[in-house]
Structure formats: C-alpha cells, structure tokens
Design a protein around this motif. Structure first.
Motif, PDB file in Angstrom:
ATOM      1  N   PHE A 152     -41.014 -26.195 -41.389  1.00 28.62           N
ATOM      2  CA  PHE A 152     -42.144 -26.799 -40.680  1.00 28.62           C
ATOM      3  C   PHE A 152     -42.923 -27.693 -41.636  1.00 28.62           C
ATOM      4  O   PHE A 152     -42.973 -27.461 -42.843  1.00 28.62           O
ATOM      5  N   ASN A 153     -43.531 -28.702 -41.076  1.00 31.73           N
ATOM      6  CA  ASN A 153     -44.237 -29.718 -41.865  1.00 31.73           C
ATOM      7  C   ASN A 153     -45.725 -29.372 -42.016  1.00 31.73           C
ATOM      8  O   ASN A 153     -46.364 -29.024 -41.013  1.00 31.73           O
ATOM      9  N   PRO A 154     -46.281 -29.440 -43.241  1.00 34.31           N
ATOM     10  CA  PRO A 154     -45.647 -29.774 -44.516  1.00 34.31           C
ATOM     11  C   PRO A 154     -44.909 -28.570 -45.115  1.00 34.31           C
ATOM     12  O   PRO A 154     -45.476 -27.464 -45.168  1.00 34.31           O
ATOM     13  N   VAL A 155     -43.679 -28.784 -45.518  1.00 28.26           N
ATOM     14  CA  VAL A 155     -42.799 -27.689 -45.940  1.00 28.26           C
ATOM     15  C   VAL A 155     -43.395 -26.827 -47.055  1.00 28.26           C
ATOM     16  O   VAL A 155     -43.347 -25.593 -46.980  1.00 28.26           O
ATOM     17  N   PRO A 156     -43.973 -27.421 -48.118  1.00 24.32           N
ATOM     18  CA  PRO A 156     -44.479 -26.566 -49.205  1.00 24.32           C
ATOM     19  C   PRO A 156     -45.629 -25.645 -48.777  1.00 24.32           C
ATOM     20  O   PRO A 156     -45.839 -24.605 -49.389  1.00 24.32           O
ATOM     21  N   LEU A 157     -46.358 -26.019 -47.725  1.00 25.36           N
ATOM     22  CA  LEU A 157     -47.519 -25.228 -47.292  1.00 25.36           C
ATOM     23  C   LEU A 157     -47.199 -24.302 -46.129  1.00 25.36           C
ATOM     24  O   LEU A 157     -47.801 -23.228 -46.007  1.00 25.36           O
ATOM     25  N   MET A 158     -46.288 -24.696 -45.275  1.00 23.19           N
ATOM     26  CA  MET A 158     -45.921 -23.870 -44.115  1.00 23.19           C
ATOM     27  C   MET A 158     -44.821 -22.904 -44.553  1.00 23.19           C
ATOM     28  O   MET A 158     -43.645 -23.242 -44.580  1.00 23.19           O
ATOM     29  N   LYS A 159     -45.225 -21.702 -44.888  1.00 22.29           N
ATOM     30  CA  LYS A 159     -44.333 -20.764 -45.563  1.00 22.29           C
ATOM     31  C   LYS A 159     -43.439 -19.978 -44.598  1.00 22.29           C
ATOM     32  O   LYS A 159     -43.340 -18.752 -44.674  1.00 22.29           O
ATOM     33  N   ILE A 160     -42.788 -20.677 -43.709  1.00 17.40           N
ATOM     34  CA  ILE A 160     -41.915 -20.030 -42.746  1.00 17.40           C
ATOM     35  C   ILE A 160     -40.675 -20.891 -42.552  1.00 17.40           C
ATOM     36  O   ILE A 160     -40.760 -22.116 -42.527  1.00 17.40           O
ATOM     37  N   VAL A 161     -39.515 -20.254 -42.451  1.00 19.19           N
ATOM     38  CA  VAL A 161     -38.278 -20.966 -42.130  1.00 19.19           C
ATOM     39  C   VAL A 161     -37.474 -20.106 -41.155  1.00 19.19           C
ATOM     40  O   VAL A 161     -37.331 -18.903 -41.342  1.00 19.19           O
ATOM     41  N   GLU A 162     -37.022 -20.732 -40.087  1.00 15.51           N
ATOM     42  CA  GLU A 162     -36.197 -20.063 -39.092  1.00 15.51           C
ATOM     43  C   GLU A 162     -34.729 -20.286 -39.438  1.00 15.51           C
ATOM     44  O   GLU A 162     -34.296 -21.429 -39.629  1.00 15.51           O
ATOM     45  N   CYS A 163     -33.960 -19.215 -39.520  1.00 15.51           N
ATOM     46  CA  CYS A 163     -32.533 -19.280 -39.839  1.00 15.51           C
ATOM     47  C   CYS A 163     -31.772 -18.943 -38.560  1.00 15.51           C
ATOM     48  O   CYS A 163     -31.833 -17.807 -38.084  1.00 15.51           O
ATOM     49  N   ILE A 164     -31.059 -19.934 -38.028  1.00 15.62           N
ATOM     50  CA  ILE A 164     -30.513 -19.819 -36.676  1.00 15.62           C
ATOM     51  C   ILE A 164     -28.997 -19.879 -36.694  1.00 15.62           C
ATOM     52  O   ILE A 164     -28.404 -20.836 -37.209  1.00 15.62           O
ATOM     53  N   GLY A 165     -28.386 -18.884 -36.114  1.00 19.43           N
ATOM     54  CA  GLY A 165     -26.947 -18.896 -35.937  1.00 19.43           C
ATOM     55  C   GLY A 165     -26.574 -19.378 -34.553  1.00 19.43           C
ATOM     56  O   GLY A 165     -27.150 -18.933 -33.561  1.00 19.43           O
ATOM     57  N   GLY A 166     -25.617 -20.339 -34.477  1.00 19.96           N
ATOM     58  CA  GLY A 166     -25.088 -20.756 -33.193  1.00 19.96           C
ATOM     59  C   GLY A 166     -24.103 -19.712 -32.676  1.00 19.96           C
ATOM     60  O   GLY A 166     -23.854 -18.689 -33.325  1.00 19.96           O
ATOM     61  N   LEU A 167     -23.515 -19.974 -31.535  1.00 24.96           N
ATOM     62  CA  LEU A 167     -22.589 -19.012 -30.935  1.00 24.96           C
ATOM     63  C   LEU A 167     -21.383 -18.743 -31.833  1.00 24.96           C
ATOM     64  O   LEU A 167     -20.825 -17.654 -31.806  1.00 24.96           O
ATOM     65  N   LEU A 168     -20.980 -19.732 -32.636  1.00 27.40           N
ATOM     66  CA  LEU A 168     -19.793 -19.580 -33.473  1.00 27.40           C
ATOM     67  C   LEU A 168     -20.126 -19.422 -34.954  1.00 27.40           C
ATOM     68  O   LEU A 168     -19.218 -19.350 -35.787  1.00 27.40           O
ATOM     69  N   THR A 169     -21.419 -19.367 -35.288  1.00 19.07           N
ATOM     70  CA  THR A 169     -21.811 -19.241 -36.690  1.00 19.07           C
ATOM     71  C   THR A 169     -21.473 -17.863 -37.238  1.00 19.07           C
ATOM     72  O   THR A 169     -21.749 -16.843 -36.589  1.00 19.07           O
ATOM     73  N   ASP A 170     -20.899 -17.828 -38.432  1.00 19.57           N
ATOM     74  CA  ASP A 170     -20.613 -16.559 -39.088  1.00 19.57           C
ATOM     75  C   ASP A 170     -21.916 -15.928 -39.568  1.00 19.57           C
ATOM     76  O   ASP A 170     -22.790 -16.612 -40.110  1.00 19.57           O
TER      77      ASP A 170
END
Length: 513
Positions: A152-170
């Motif tokens: 999320f913008n601004p990246v250095p200040l917004m201390k959250i990241v969503e890690c998303i797997g698609g239907l075929l993602t390992d």
C-alpha cells in the motif's frame, strides 16, 4: 511444484527484480534494499530506473539526517540497487515483483515474456490491488509460481502487505512471500484471490454506507464526517477520505468491487459519486470535491446550520434498552434537568428514545409517544466529543431546541440528523463489522489477519472483528436485523459468521477448527 532453489527470505543473498519504477515500485525497492536484498530496477521508460535509484539515494540520505539510518547503512542500501536496461538483466533473480500499470493484459504479457527469460523456480509476484492473481497467471507454463504481493502507498509507512495465492499458486510461494514481507519490516497476511483481497474488500463498508446516508438526506456532508470522527474515532470522515483519495480512484474501485461480486448489495455504490466524477469534482486534486480546497490544499469549512437551544423542564427517557438509558440518564443529570420516572411522559417533557438499528419514528410509535416532542439519541458510541440527536418527521422545532440545549449544556457540539434506521454511527460501524465477518466466513483470511490488515491498511481505530466483540456480537446482530427489517435492503443481512457467534456467545475473532 518442486521446492524452489532460492535462499531463505532473511538471507542477504536474495536477489529481487523490480519492474516499474513509479511511486509503488520505488517504495518496494526501498524496503527491500534496506532489509538486505539486492534489487535490480527496470522500467519500460528510458532512464526511469536510474532516476529511481537517484531518488532512493536521496531518501536514504534524508533518513540518515533524521537519525533513522547511519552512514554505513545508507552506503550498503545504495550498493544493493542496480538499475537495469531491460528485462534480460533480471536473469539470476530469485523473484520478480511487478508494479506496472493496473491493466490485466499488460501484466499477462509481461509475465509471459519473463517466463522465457527466467527459470521455472523464480517467483513472479504482482503488486496488483484489484486484478485477479489467477487471471494474471492464466495461460503461463508455470502458473503455480505466480502470487500477489500487494503493498500500500506509501510503502515504507504502510506496514502491511497482502500475500495472495491464485487458484494454481503453490502454497510454498505464498509462504515465501509471507516470510519475505515480514523480513522487510511489514505485517504480512495471507489472503485468497478474491475481489479486493482483504483491505479493499473490507473498506467498502465505510464509504458506501456514508454515501447511502447522504443519498437518504439523513445528514449533511460536514455533519456526517464530524459524527463518524468524533463518535467512532475514524481519522477522517468518509467524504474527507474520498476527497483525499480522489473520486477518479475511489469511485471506479467501488464500481469494480460491486460488479466483480455480481452486484452484491453490501457493496452497492451511489449515484452521487458518479455525478461528481462526471463533473470533474474529484476532491483535493481538483480543489473541489465534497469540500472546496484553497491553493495549498487546505479544506474550506462548510458552516453548519445554527440550532436554537433551550433547556427542557423535564425529560422522559425510554427504558427499552436499560444500559443505553443509563448512559443518557447520566448526561441528563449532569445538565441538572429532572428525569421523570413515570411509565408515560408528562405533557411538557422532552421524550428521548435510544434506537438500536431502529429509527426514531418506530421507537416513538412502539412506545406510544408524542412524535412532536420525541427525539432519538445515539447512546451506543462515544458521546464525549459530540452528541447526535435524531428527529422524527413530526418533531417540532421546540423539541429540537430542548435536545440541543440539554446535550450541549457542557459545551460539547450537538449534531442534528433526520430520521434514519440505525442513526449514523450504528449503521456504518455495523456494516463494516458485517463485511469483515463475511470475509472471515468466506475464508478469505484468518480473523486476526483481517483485523491487522484493516487497522494497518485503512487506519481504523480498531479492527472490525475486535470492534464487534467490544460492542457485543448480539448487539451488532440486533442492529443489522433491525436495519434489514426497516429498510427491506439485503445489504444489511447479517453474515452467518456473526449470527452463529452471537447465538453461541462466541467472539467474532474466534477461528473455527
């Protein structure tokens, strides 16, 4: 998928390719380099990668001036940034993060090109905020190594990241991104590949319900914003927030989420923002949105209508909700006004009801009160900064003046709104909680991750599920059921996650086995 031959996420040997050197790309590169990763920068625009390194070095020096970095750390981080002249120079990276234009075809074409340049064990991560990870990976030889890595913008200040797997993602790919995001200093949360993921999905409740209140002519723009700031603790009211973001950004997201969920009523946009978008009144960036802004971007206040004020001779208080009545009784006592104890009010008393998902009219009729001298009062939320009084269509000006005099006696501002099922704060907060419950019900993310993502990504005063537990799941369920009954709108139908936990006396944050 075979285990990828790549270093541990915490290893200084990690080499990351970063495609797209705009604001988001530079932000991701900054946190990665500061965490010890080597970052290869590339962009389709000639000279953009070199310019990004120059800007990042200036940022590092500013951080050093503020005492956030020492000289050695600045030099080390700068040495890890390597501008590249093209995609072939990304060979040897352990993962690549794209932060290019938010266009499905562009992202698919980029990843198809990368497949021919990089080994099958290289993770391809997309920073998409609204596109399907599954759709981006579709057609690739190795869709199992594609995942979402949404900052999320601004990246250095917004201390959250969503890690998303698609239907075929390992699963191992998402696990790696979770570890990497954590090592880079962010709270990393796992999410399913669904429209809006966690944060943009959960955020639909605030703006859309605020707009619904405006559409119903319940409150003015400044009153709506002030009520939600002062009684619920939001940093910005919904109109202030949309002005800050810009309707050219926020309205398309509202429409996109609504359409992607096949017109789910909970996410229904309102026509007002579509009109404003057509008119070019986008917010601060155009100096005119819900508010007007001066040349420095300062919001110009909209004067609220002055309300007449006088003290009532006595107050009769509904006892339908004893806990809420007790809170209002304390305010009446503090103002020095007699509180009647009779079953029915005297002819001159100001009648006060404390709705829970109801409107003042329904409460008034249910208790056989004179609507001309009856008002509803918000008693569920904080009244230390602002009091909210709600009229019926029949409430007379004298009764409004008495309510303003009574609740404004201590100098605290009073907002007067028109009749509304759930007043203002109740319906907005209950709607937010309900959407978060549905995110949990659908298994998009774990309950704790939903709350962490929302507080960090949206800046809400408390996570929505924790908020529901604080109010009480049964209380939230009551508000939503009354809202649905009174409006007939399925947008307020309670999530099964909420209903079952309320009936069993369980917290909303409790995960199932």
């Amino acid at each position: 998928m075979q285990a990828a031959i790549r270093p541990e996420a915490t290893s200084p040997e990690v080499v990351v390719g970063l495609i797209g050197c705009g604001v988001m790309g530079r932000g991701i590169a900054q946190i990665a380099a500061l965490a010890g990763a080597t970052v290869r920068l590339t962009d389709s625009r000639e000279g953009a990668a070199e310019a990004a390194k120059t800007e990042l070095m200036a940022t590092f020096r500013k951080l050093a001036e503020r005492g956030k970095l020492n000289a050695a750390a600045v030099d080390a981080a700068a040495a890890r940034l390597h501008p590249c002249k093209g995609l072939p120079e990304l060979a040897g990276c352990h993962m690549v993060v794209e932060a290019i234009v938010e266009d499905l075809n562009a992202k698919k074409a980029l990843f198809a090109t990368l497949e021919n340049l990089l080994g099958a064990d290289v993770i391809l991560a997309t920073n998409t905020s609204s596109l399907s990870v599954t759709a981006i990976a579709a057609g690739l030889k190795h869709p199992e190594r594609v995942a979402g890595f949404h900052f999320f913008n601004p990246v250095p200040l917004m201390k959250i990241v969503e890690c998303i797997g698609g239907l075929l993602t390992d699963d191992s790919v998402v696990d790696y991104l979770l570890a990497l995001g954590t090592h880079w200093g962010h709270v990393a949360v796992r999410a399913k590949d669904t429209p809006g993921f966690i944060v943009n999905h959960a955020g639909r409740g605030y703006g859309t319900e605020g707009l619904r209140l405006l559409a119903e002519n319940v409150a003015t723009v400044p009153a709506l914003d002030a009520i939600l700031r002062d009684t619920a603790g939001f940093r910005l009211g919904p109109c202030e927030l949309m002005d800050l973001t810009g309707l050219d950004v926020s309205h398309p997201v509202m429409e996109s989420i609504y359409q992607q969920y096949y017109e789910e009523p909970r996410f229904r946009p309102q026509g007002l923002t579509r009109q404003m978008l057509a008119a070019g009144t986008l917010g601060r960036k155009t100096s005119h949105g819900f508010y007007r802004y001066d040349a420095e971007g300062k919001k110009q206040p909209i004067p609220e209508k002055e309300q007449a004020s006088e003290m009532p001779s006595s107050v009769w208080l509904s006892r339908e909700s004893p806990e809420l009545a007790e809170r209002i009784a304390a305010l009446v006592a503090a103002a020095g006004v007699p509180l009647e104890s009779n079953e029915l009010p005297s002819p001159d008393a100001l009648c006060i009801v404390t709705p829970l998902g109801d409107d003042a009219t329904t409460c008034c009729v249910r208790e056989g009160l004179d609507a001309r001298r009856t008002v509803g009062v918000e008693a569920l939320f904080d009244a230390s900064k602002r009091r909210v009084v709600m009229t019926t269509p029949a409430t007379e000006a004298g009764a409004v003046a008495m309510a303003c005099g009574l609740f404004g006696a201590s100098g605290i501002p009073v907002s007067v709104v028109r009749d509304s099922a759930g007043l203002v704060t109740q319906r907005v907060v209950a709607h937010i909680i309900n959407i978060a419950c549905e995110i949990a019900q659908q298994g998009i993310a774990a309950p704790q991750d939903i709350d962490r993502a929302v507080t960090l990504g949206l800046g809400y005063p408390v996570g929505p599920l924790a908020w529901g537990d604080r109010l009480g799941p049964m209380m939230v369920l009551t508000i939503l059921k009354n809202l649905q009954e009174q409006t007939g709108d399925s947008r307020y139908r309670p999530s099964p996650w909420l209903q079952r936990r309320a009936l069993l006396g369980l917290p909303l944050l409790q995960q199932e086995i």
